[in-house]
Design a protein around this motif. Structure first.
Motif, PDB file in Angstrom:
ATOM      1  N   HIS A 220       0.823  -1.215   0.000  1.00  0.00           N
ATOM      2  CA  HIS A 220       0.000   0.000   0.000  1.00  0.00           C
ATOM      3  C   HIS A 220       0.858   1.266   0.000  1.00  0.00           C
ATOM      4  O   HIS A 220       0.321   2.375  -0.084  1.00  0.00           O
ATOM      5  N   LEU A 221       2.187   1.089   0.095  1.00  0.00           N
ATOM      6  CA  LEU A 221       3.075   2.247   0.024  1.00  0.00           C
ATOM      7  C   LEU A 221       3.126   2.760  -1.408  1.00  0.00           C
ATOM      8  O   LEU A 221       2.951   1.998  -2.363  1.00  0.00           O
ATOM      9  N   PRO A 222       3.375   4.026  -1.613  1.00  0.00           N
ATOM     10  CA  PRO A 222       3.429   4.573  -2.977  1.00  0.00           C
ATOM     11  C   PRO A 222       4.570   3.931  -3.772  1.00  0.00           C
ATOM     12  O   PRO A 222       5.653   3.684  -3.247  1.00  0.00           O
ATOM     13  N   LEU A 223       4.314   3.673  -5.045  1.00  0.00           N
ATOM     14  CA  LEU A 223       5.354   3.176  -5.933  1.00  0.00           C
ATOM     15  C   LEU A 223       6.341   4.302  -6.230  1.00  0.00           C
ATOM     16  O   LEU A 223       5.931   5.425  -6.526  1.00  0.00           O
ATOM     17  N   ARG A 224       7.633   3.987  -6.184  1.00  0.00           N
ATOM     18  CA  ARG A 224       8.651   4.967  -6.559  1.00  0.00           C
ATOM     19  C   ARG A 224       9.922   4.230  -6.970  1.00  0.00           C
ATOM     20  O   ARG A 224      10.210   3.149  -6.477  1.00  0.00           O
ATOM     21  N   PHE A 225      10.649   4.841  -7.888  1.00  0.00           N
ATOM     22  CA  PHE A 225      11.903   4.260  -8.372  1.00  0.00           C
ATOM     23  C   PHE A 225      12.987   5.324  -8.349  1.00  0.00           C
ATOM     24  O   PHE A 225      12.703   6.518  -8.509  1.00  0.00           O
TER      25      PHE A 225
ATOM     26  N   SER B 242      20.602  -4.670  -7.962  1.00  0.00           N
ATOM     27  CA  SER B 242      21.547  -4.055  -7.020  1.00  0.00           C
ATOM     28  C   SER B 242      22.382  -2.968  -7.689  1.00  0.00           C
ATOM     29  O   SER B 242      23.080  -2.228  -7.004  1.00  0.00           O
ATOM     30  N   CYS B 243      22.302  -2.866  -9.021  1.00  0.00           N
ATOM     31  CA  CYS B 243      23.053  -1.851  -9.754  1.00  0.00           C
ATOM     32  C   CYS B 243      22.150  -0.640 -10.023  1.00  0.00           C
ATOM     33  O   CYS B 243      20.927  -0.717  -9.880  1.00  0.00           O
ATOM     34  N   PRO B 244      22.718   0.504 -10.411  1.00  0.00           N
ATOM     35  CA  PRO B 244      21.891   1.634 -10.836  1.00  0.00           C
ATOM     36  C   PRO B 244      21.010   1.226 -12.019  1.00  0.00           C
ATOM     37  O   PRO B 244      21.491   0.607 -12.970  1.00  0.00           O
ATOM     38  N   TYR B 245      19.736   1.577 -11.970  1.00  0.00           N
ATOM     39  CA  TYR B 245      18.817   1.119 -13.014  1.00  0.00           C
ATOM     40  C   TYR B 245      17.737   2.159 -13.276  1.00  0.00           C
ATOM     41  O   TYR B 245      17.556   3.113 -12.512  1.00  0.00           O
ATOM     42  N   GLU B 246      17.029   1.954 -14.380  1.00  0.00           N
ATOM     43  CA  GLU B 246      15.860   2.752 -14.702  1.00  0.00           C
ATOM     44  C   GLU B 246      14.747   1.814 -15.148  1.00  0.00           C
ATOM     45  O   GLU B 246      14.996   0.711 -15.639  1.00  0.00           O
ATOM     46  N   VAL B 247      13.507   2.251 -14.943  1.00  0.00           N
ATOM     47  CA  VAL B 247      12.347   1.471 -15.361  1.00  0.00           C
ATOM     48  C   VAL B 247      11.564   2.298 -16.378  1.00  0.00           C
ATOM     49  O   VAL B 247      11.175   3.439 -16.097  1.00  0.00           O
ATOM     50  N   ILE B 248      11.363   1.709 -17.546  1.00  0.00           N
ATOM     51  CA  ILE B 248      10.648   2.381 -18.628  1.00  0.00           C
ATOM     52  C   ILE B 248       9.383   1.596 -18.950  1.00  0.00           C
ATOM     53  O   ILE B 248       9.453   0.395 -19.223  1.00  0.00           O
ATOM     54  N   VAL B 249       8.253   2.248 -18.910  1.00  0.00           N
ATOM     55  CA  VAL B 249       6.999   1.637 -19.351  1.00  0.00           C
ATOM     56  C   VAL B 249       6.563   2.333 -20.633  1.00  0.00           C
ATOM     57  O   VAL B 249       6.453   3.567 -20.672  1.00  0.00           O
ATOM     58  N   ALA B 250       6.342   1.540 -21.688  1.00  0.00           N
ATOM     59  CA  ALA B 250       5.915   2.092 -22.971  1.00  0.00           C
ATOM     60  C   ALA B 250       4.447   1.733 -23.190  1.00  0.00           C
ATOM     61  O   ALA B 250       4.121   0.592 -23.533  1.00  0.00           O
ATOM     62  N   GLU B 251       3.553   2.687 -22.991  1.00  0.00           N
ATOM     63  CA  GLU B 251       2.101   2.479 -23.098  1.00  0.00           C
ATOM     64  C   GLU B 251       1.698   2.708 -24.549  1.00  0.00           C
ATOM     65  O   GLU B 251       1.860   3.794 -25.091  1.00  0.00           O
TER      66      GLU B 251
ATOM     67  N   GLY C 107       9.884   8.581 -10.393  1.00  0.00           N
ATOM     68  CA  GLY C 107      11.057   7.915 -10.942  1.00  0.00           C
ATOM     69  C   GLY C 107      10.782   7.046 -12.156  1.00  0.00           C
ATOM     70  O   GLY C 107      11.721   6.618 -12.828  1.00  0.00           O
ATOM     71  N   LEU C 108       9.523   6.759 -12.458  1.00  0.00           N
ATOM     72  CA  LEU C 108       9.203   5.920 -13.612  1.00  0.00           C
ATOM     73  C   LEU C 108       9.321   6.715 -14.901  1.00  0.00           C
ATOM     74  O   LEU C 108       8.847   7.851 -14.989  1.00  0.00           O
ATOM     75  N   VAL C 109       9.965   6.119 -15.911  1.00  0.00           N
ATOM     76  CA  VAL C 109       9.987   6.720 -17.236  1.00  0.00           C
ATOM     77  C   VAL C 109       8.778   6.173 -17.994  1.00  0.00           C
ATOM     78  O   VAL C 109       8.758   4.997 -18.373  1.00  0.00           O
ATOM     79  N   LEU C 110       7.776   7.024 -18.206  1.00  0.00           N
ATOM     80  CA  LEU C 110       6.546   6.596 -18.871  1.00  0.00           C
ATOM     81  C   LEU C 110       6.490   7.181 -20.269  1.00  0.00           C
ATOM     82  O   LEU C 110       6.541   8.397 -20.462  1.00  0.00           O
ATOM     83  N   ILE C 111       6.404   6.298 -21.263  1.00  0.00           N
ATOM     84  CA  ILE C 111       6.254   6.702 -22.659  1.00  0.00           C
ATOM     85  C   ILE C 111       4.816   6.407 -23.066  1.00  0.00           C
ATOM     86  O   ILE C 111       4.387   5.246 -23.015  1.00  0.00           O
TER      87      ILE C 111
END
Length: 776
Positions: A137-142, A176-185, A201-205
């Motif tokens: 229930h915590l907010p999603l964040r990256f 465990s490494c630096p990362y990014e999350v991309i969602v392509a809608e 923090g989410l990259v939303l396309i």
């Protein structure tokens, strides 16, 4: 070479020495086995239980139920469900598999391999259980990193709750490494997608027009900035280690171009452990629907034909160079298979990584009906795949549902060997396991596909280390007995290597009857020689009888093999003398990474003896050392200290402990290295035994000056020039005293010993001599 299954004790032509009757030999062998089994069971009971617990806690099931365990205090109903699952897993961990699995035949073994069928409906959905955690229930964040190492790209088309579940699993089990999350809608028009815009923090396309799954993936990959690219379906859930295992596999082996995860259904069944493509272009998800996804068959990394694109990782620049997924396969299906073939055509490998697992809710994205929607493109793209790769498919792939042993590992043209030994190698416990591992590594380095059959069928905490090398262990998780397994897979074997005489006697008939593969025998040492020497030293009548029985067995076995391997020329010559029809070879004994650094002189007065005390020669050596040699040394050096290091110390060895004698019991490789570094001299006072002694070579490799006996020096050319060899207690004590007191002699012996090992016992030389013997 001859072997008569009706009369296995018949002499080979030209070698008509007298042999025992079948009944006599069998009785003697049975007595030997009973004695050995009783001893091993008494020593191994506690260790086996510890290994079972560790294997259970490392299982996929344990990872899957981690969230549920945390929720137990809040949900009594969930607790009851989980306890029932634990009871089922406990039966698996203890080896008590259901009879229908233990005694199944080929039809049952391959029944779990299906293609493109929807999973059965289940009432228990682990994905739903996972989503009920309080922290969900915590907010999603990256995090947002300026220079991400890994880009996780998730294509989506509406279905916001599905995508949110995937994202939450990533937040729960991140890389465990630096990362990014991309969602392509992909321009679904679903208003619920707005929930994704609020995720920090989410990259939303968000596409303005629909591209379809394949093109959406390609365009999203262009927006990635990480060195590595992970393409992940939105209908998946990451588990612990999902990302790190794949990234580690790619970063540590630059011959790999693509790797991917084990796919699980929400109820825990296996969906895929790598994929097979048959020569007609059709595909199989290996292991599909198996209720036991942690079987050894699915637990080792291996080359595969392809990996389903639900969870795959590769270099971002490689994906770009290849033009991404080929748009000829748009909108979807077979694009991941074609990518794997193109990567392999570029000279790189495609490797399944079992340590990475994801839950895949198959069918959510495109459904399961091949006659409608995007799913209808599956049949069309299969034909396209066949036409494009016809030559490769005919040359490298098998007809449908055949040759599973090789097909599952993309191994049509790889040499394939089955190795049979008493148990999974335990290299930090005994020298025999170390040389077994040397053999396996040499074969893998030469490109061989290696299967390992432990006689006791037990899976333990050493199994994962062997599997990480790429070895399939045919252990208790395989439902077939040996006769069934070899009858099914024998035609796919190029070679069978059997280790140790009693094991060879038990397995040889089924091997001869079910495969034309070349056979090699590796005895580790000549057992009859060791027993005869023990009888001479101890005067034990039973040992003398056992030596006679072993002489009959070994001299009968040797001519049944195309190659007989021992670690010294002396042993090879003895085999040739006792069995003229045999084909003995002396292979380089053991191997060590060359180390030509100079060791500093070690101060102090510590003598080190290393040996596994489940081996009678080491017990006798320890007793002789403490009772007869050390009192002579102590007359001149009263404060000398002795360390007896090794596993399974018998009661008589433990009784030797005192103020100046330490009995360590089992020591780890790290602790053993420390003991070598801090000791002044090594003692190997063996009065009987056979073969080349690993402890002698290891001490020289460590730069630790050595005193041994003629038995300890046997088979090691040049040892007399770099170490003291003494036969009596008095001479042995004098040699120890010289090394304890003379720094110049210590320096000379240390340097010479390291040079001897670096020059003659490298992995390269070991592999070269081994392969020559196997292929001659």
């Amino acid at each position: 070479m001859s072997f008569s299954p009706d009369n296995p004790h018949a002499s080979p032509p030209g070698n008509e020495q007298t042999h025992p009757s079948q009944g006599s030999l069998q009785d003697e062998l049975t007595r030997l086995r009973l004695r050995a089994t009783a001893f091993e069971r008494s020593e191994a009971t506690v260790e086996a239980l510890q290994r079972q617990i560790q294997a259970y806690e490392n299982s996929t099931f344990w990872r899957l139920t981690g969230p549920a365990r945390k929720a137990l205090e809040h949900s009594p109903r969930l607790k009851n469900l989980l306890l029932g699952s634990v009871r089922s897993c406990r039966g698996l961990a203890s080896g008590r598999l259901p009879d229908r699995l233990r005694h199944s035949r080929r039809t049952q073994t391959t029944a779990s391999f299906h293609t493109e069928e929807p999973p059965a409906k289940t009432s228990h959905d682990r994905g739903k259980d996972v989503s009920h955690r309080a922290e969900d229930h915590l907010p999603l964040r990256f995090p947002r990193h300026a220079f991400p190492v890994l880009s996780i790209v998730i294509p989506g088309y509406g279905q916001a709750p599905v995508t949110l579940r995937c994202l939450r699993s990533i937040m729960r089990h991140p890389p465990s490494c630096p990362y990014e999350v991309i969602v392509a809608e992909d321009a679904s028009g679903d208003p619920a997608v707005s929930a994704l815009r609020a995720i920090e923090g989410l990259v939303l396309i968000e596409r303005s027009e629909n591209l379809g799954f394949l093109k959406n993936c390609n365009e999203a990959a262009k927006a990635a900035s990480g060195t590595w690219l992970h393409l992940l379906n939105n209908d998946t859930e990451a588990l612990p280690g999902t990302f790190d295992a794949l990234l580690s596999r790619l970063q540590t082996d630059d011959s790999i171009g693509l790797t991917g995860s084990k796919l699980l259904y929400p109820d825990g069944r296996l969906q895929e452990a790598g994929g097979i493509i048959w020569n007609d272009g059709s595909g199989w998800n290996f292991g599909r629907n198996d209720a036991h996804p942690d079987r050894a068959a699915y637990s080792y990394p291996r080359d595969v034909d392809y990996i389903s694109g639900a969870s795959i990782m590769l270099r971002r620049d490689l994906f770009a160079t290849l033009g991404g997924f080929d748009e000829a396969f748009a909108p979807a299906y077979y694009e991941d298979t074609d990518l794997a073939f193109r990567i392999r055509a570029s000279g790189l490998r495609v490797v399944f990584e079992p340590a990475s697992a994801v839950i895949h809710h198959e069918g959510i994205s495109h459904g399961t009906d091949e006659t409608s929607g995007v799913k209808a493109y599956q049949a069309r793209n299969r034909q396209l795949m066949l036409e494009r790769w016809r030559d490769v498919l005919e040359a490298e792939h098998f007809p449908p549902a055949t040759h599973f042993l090789r097909a599952a590992s993309h191994a049509r043209d790889r040499k394939t060997i089955l190795i049979i030994d008493h148990y999974v190698p335990e290299p930090d416990r005994d020298a025999g396991s170390r040389t077994t591992m040397d053999v396996i590594r040499a074969l893998i380095d030469a490109g061989w596909l290696v299967k390992f059959w432990p006689e006791n069928r037990q899976r333990n905490h050493y199994s994962p280390a062997l599997e990480r090398l790429g070895v399939e262990i045919v252990d208790e998780t395989c439902p077939s007995d040996f006769a069934t397994w070899i009858s099914e897979n024998g035609p796919d074997l190029d070679h069978v290597m059997i280790m140790r005489p009693t094991i060879a006697r038990a397995f040889l008939p089924d091997v001869v009857l079910n495969t034309d593969a070349r056979r090699s025998y590796y005895g580790h040492d000549i057992h009859l020689l060791r027993l005869e020497r023990e009888a001479e030293v101890t005067g034990n009548r039973q040992t003398r009888e056992d030596a006679l029985t072993m002489r009959r067995l070994e001299t009968w076995l040797w001519p049944q093999f195309h190659a007989v391997l021992y670690l010294s020329q002396y042993e090879a010559d003895l085999v040739r003398e006792l069995a003229p029809n045999a084909q003995p070879h002396a292979i380089a004994p053991f191997c060590f990474t060359p180390d030509r650094t100079v060791r500093s002189i070690t101060l102090g007065k510590t003598i080190l003896f290393v040996g596994g005390f489940g081996h009678p020669p080491n017990v006798d050596a320890a007793l002789w050392l403490v009772r007869e040699i050390m009192p002579l040394v102590r007359r001149h050096v009263p404060d000398v200290r002795l360390i007896l290091a090794g596993s399974k110390p018998a009661a008589e060895v433990r009784a030797l402990a005192g103020p100046d004698v330490t009995v360590t019991g089992f020591v780890s490789d790290e602790e053993l290295a420390r003991l070598y570094t801090t000791s002044r001299v090594a003692a190997v006072p063996l009065r009987f035994g056979a073969g080349v002694k690993h402890k002698v070579l290891e001490a020289l490799h460590q730069g630790l000056p050595l005193v041994t006996t003629p038995v300890g020096a046997e088979g090691i050319a040049g040892l007399g020039d770099v170490a003291a060899v003494a036969e009596t207690a008095a001479l042995f004590a004098d040699a120890l005293l010289m090394l304890l007191e003379d720094d110049a002699l210590w320096r000379k012996r240390s340097d010479a010993g390291k040079k001897l090992i670096a020059d003659g016992y490298s992995p390269e030389r070991f592999g070269m001599v081994l392969l020559e013997a196997l292929e001659e």
